[in-house]
Design an enzyme around this catalytic site. Structure first.
Site, PDB file in Angstrom:
ATOM      1  N   LYS A   2     -55.514 -19.130  23.014  1.00 34.23           N
ATOM      2  CA  LYS A   2     -54.784 -19.999  22.108  1.00 34.23           C
ATOM      3  C   LYS A   2     -53.693 -20.904  22.962  1.00 34.23           C
ATOM      4  O   LYS A   2     -53.198 -20.196  23.810  1.00 34.23           O
ATOM      5  CB  LYS A   2     -54.151 -19.089  21.051  1.00 34.23           C
ATOM      6  CG  LYS A   2     -53.489 -19.747  19.804  1.00 34.23           C
ATOM      7  CD  LYS A   2     -52.825 -18.707  18.835  1.00 34.23           C
ATOM      8  CE  LYS A   2     -51.989 -19.274  17.732  1.00 34.23           C
ATOM      9  NZ  LYS A   2     -51.675 -17.998  16.774  1.00 34.23           N
ATOM     10  N   SER A  42     -52.924 -19.035  12.207  1.00 29.55           N
ATOM     11  CA  SER A  42     -52.898 -20.065  13.143  1.00 29.55           C
ATOM     12  C   SER A  42     -53.724 -20.135  14.268  1.00 29.55           C
ATOM     13  O   SER A  42     -53.729 -21.218  14.963  1.00 29.55           O
ATOM     14  CB  SER A  42     -51.247 -19.877  13.732  1.00 29.55           C
ATOM     15  OG  SER A  42     -51.085 -19.043  14.426  1.00 29.55           O
ATOM     16  N   SER A  44     -52.317 -14.218  11.879  1.00 32.85           N
ATOM     17  CA  SER A  44     -52.924 -15.213  12.355  1.00 32.85           C
ATOM     18  C   SER A  44     -54.052 -15.019  13.258  1.00 32.85           C
ATOM     19  O   SER A  44     -54.917 -15.439  13.754  1.00 32.85           O
ATOM     20  CB  SER A  44     -52.045 -15.972  13.386  1.00 32.85           C
ATOM     21  OG  SER A  44     -50.813 -16.691  12.584  1.00 32.85           O
TER      22      SER A  44
END
Length: 555
Positions: free
Chosen positions: A53, A127, A151
């Site tokens: 990420k 996210s 997330s």
């Protein structure tokens, strides 16, 4: 297939998908292939491509946190990335996310929302949206996300992947752009619990210099012959009858596997979860990026700006009030943990399309986090696994949660639900034995991947009895039992006896394996040095551990 063929297939699939919103930055295929040169095939993740990420630092690559104006190029990678690379994994690129990891939809990004590969037009969840889709679409076998409010679990449910959220502090968060630093966790997305667990074994363990790093004591269920699994007494699906049917089927399946189903009042859990977006933890989000957000308001996604701005009016009195309220709620949940070994909840109560999310981005974000936001506030570990499709054709997932330290137990539980083999090391009849590790085989040190390759699993940090001295032998330390010695820090790893024998033949003299006495009186196998070799070696006992000596610059 050879690792080079695996890499070629990864990049071919990435090209075939085109502009899918998954990637913020990609490494060149030739550079990834070059990483294979000289790699030891015995490494536990040898030749396995992965993604991270884009709020996780990778040396030389921009970290954007999905905000181009925020971008910077770190000189060092996050420790978790270094550990993966040292274990032989091949970094492909950095993935899309809800800006500053603030959101659960995957739509709060200027890089374009990536949708779920399972249903056209469905959000992927956030996210960690790009990391989940990269795995779900078969681009990489595993990807790293983060999880503060859910997330690492919400995207797993919406993409049909496994999302493993470890105990807080088990994986270092140094080098991760903070969302709420006191709650942040790294997470792992994979296609199976076994794969996610294999990755966790590599990245778990304390890191010198990370103030949030810790080692939760291993926790095992306290029930009888069957596992007591709590389920919501009055589950909420926000009008989604198909999701309600799907979770009823999950409960039946758990009972069919022999687990005892225990209805649980989730009131204190849900009340704790509401504190994250309705309480003073909104102010903690400003501690990490507030100054930047104030100076660059126009560069923020409009919804991200609204969320961050809501934390500016929170007073110190409200902060302490929230902390006190959380303690009360945590105490209230203890009564439930006395009755159950694990909690099983729908990962998300319902699903939304991209268009539906745009109509009410904050309200529907709250709905997505209904069963996830309380986990880190209540110090729980979790694993989210797919549970098929609802009668309406939408993805459905279940999350298993238990108090910190339950990571192995939850992996076993999640794997059993999916029909996988138990992925936890030491599940064989022979069991495992503890091994005291002093230096180069510790987590984050050069030889740790070889220990992982033998199936060893980090367990805890401990100290020896006050009768040892530590010496610098050049490239590694030597632990010697001596009269008038001190207590020295070691790591304990669980390893199967057969693997211990394999390790022994690889250890060069003057080191070897012997019996190490711990400060609590236990005697375990561990690395020791023959006394003849330390005559002219530097005594570094006063620094307490090999990592502390290295951190001091060996001065």
């Amino acid at each position: 297939m050879t690792p080079a063929e695996v890499v070629a297939g990864t990049y071919r699939r990435i090209r075939e998908r085109g502009d899918d919103g998954v990637w913020i930055s990609l490494r060149r295929e030739a550079d990834v292939l070059r990483d294979l040169d000289g790699l030891d095939p015995a490494l536990p993740l040898y030749g396995v491509p992965f993604a991270v990420k884009d709020n996780v630092d990778v040396a030389g690559m921009p970290t954007t946190a999905a905000c181009p104006a925020f971008a910077y190029r770190p000189e060092c990678s996050a420790p978790l990335v270094d550990r993966l690379v040292a274990a032989g994994a091949l970094l492909v690129g950095k993935t899309n996310l809800d800006q500053f990891a603030t959101g659960l939809s995957g739509t709060r990004t200027p890089y374009g929302a990536c949708e779920s590969p399972l249903v056209p037009g469905l959000i992927s969840g956030g996210s960690s949206s790009g990391s989940a889709v990269a795995v779900a679409a078969g681009l990489v076998p595993f990807a790293i996300g983060t999880d503060t409010a859910g997330s690492g679990r919400v995207p797993a449910a919406l993409t049909g992947t496994v999302g493993l959220k470890p105990s807080r502090g088990l994986v270092p968060t140094l080098g991760v752009v903070p969302a709420c630093r006191s709650l942040d966790c790294a997470s792992v997305f994979a296609r199976t619990v076994a794969d996610a667990t294999a990755v966790l074994r590599v990245i778990a363990g304390p890191h010198t210099g990370d103030p949030w790093s810790r080692t939760p004591p291993p926790r095992k269920p306290g029930g009888g012959p069957s596992t007591r699994i709590g389920v919501p007494r009055t589950p909420e699906f926000f009008g989604d009858g198909a999701a309600a049917e799907a979770f009823a089927a999950v409960t039946e399946r758990l009972a069919g596997l022999g687990h005892e189903i225990v209805p649980v009042d989730l009131t204190p859990f849900l009340a704790a979860g509401r504190l994250l977006y309705e309480g003073p933890w909104l102010a903690e989000r400003l501690a990490g990026v507030g100054d930047f957000a104030a100076r660059h308001a126009r560069d923020l996604h409009p919804v991200t700006r609204r969320v961050l701005d809501s934390g500016r009016s929170i007073s110190g009195e409200e902060v302490f009030g929230g902390l006190h309220r959380l303690r009360e709620l945590r105490a209230a949940t203890e009564a439930e943990w006395a009755r159950i070994d694990a909690l099983a909840v729908p990962t998300v109560p319902t699903t939304f399309t991209l268009a539906e999310m745009a109509e009410d981005p904050i309200g529907r974000n709250t709905i997505l986090g209904h069963y996830t936001t309380f986990a880190n506030l209540l110090d729980l570990a979790a694993v989210a696994v797919p549970a098929g499709l609802t009668p309406a054709g939408r993805p459905h997932g279940v999350t298993f949660l238990a108090p910190a330290g339950s990571d192995d137990f939850l992996a076993t539980l999640g794997a059993g639900f999916l029909g996988e083999k138990d992925p936890v090391p030491g599940a064989s009849a022979g069991g495992t034995v503890p091994l005291a590790v002093v230096g180069a085989h510790r987590v984050g040190q050069p030889l740790h991947p070889h220990l992982v390759a033998l199936g060893a699993s980090f367990a805890a940090v401990a100290r020896t009895a006050p009768c040892y001295r530590l010496y610098d032998l050049g490239d590694r330390p030597g632990l010697v039992r001596e009269e008038g010695g001190s207590s020295v820090e070691v790591e304990l790893h669980e390893i199967e006896p057969a693997a211990l024998g394999e390790l022994l033949v690889t250890i060069p003299a003057p080191l070897g394996l012997g019996t190490v006495e711990l400060s609590d009186g236990r005697r375990v196998r561990g690395f020791l040095c023959e006394a003849y070799a330390v005559g002219s070696a530097r005594d570094i006992t006063g620094l307490g551990s090999w990592p502390a000596y290295l951190a001091a610059g060996r001065a």
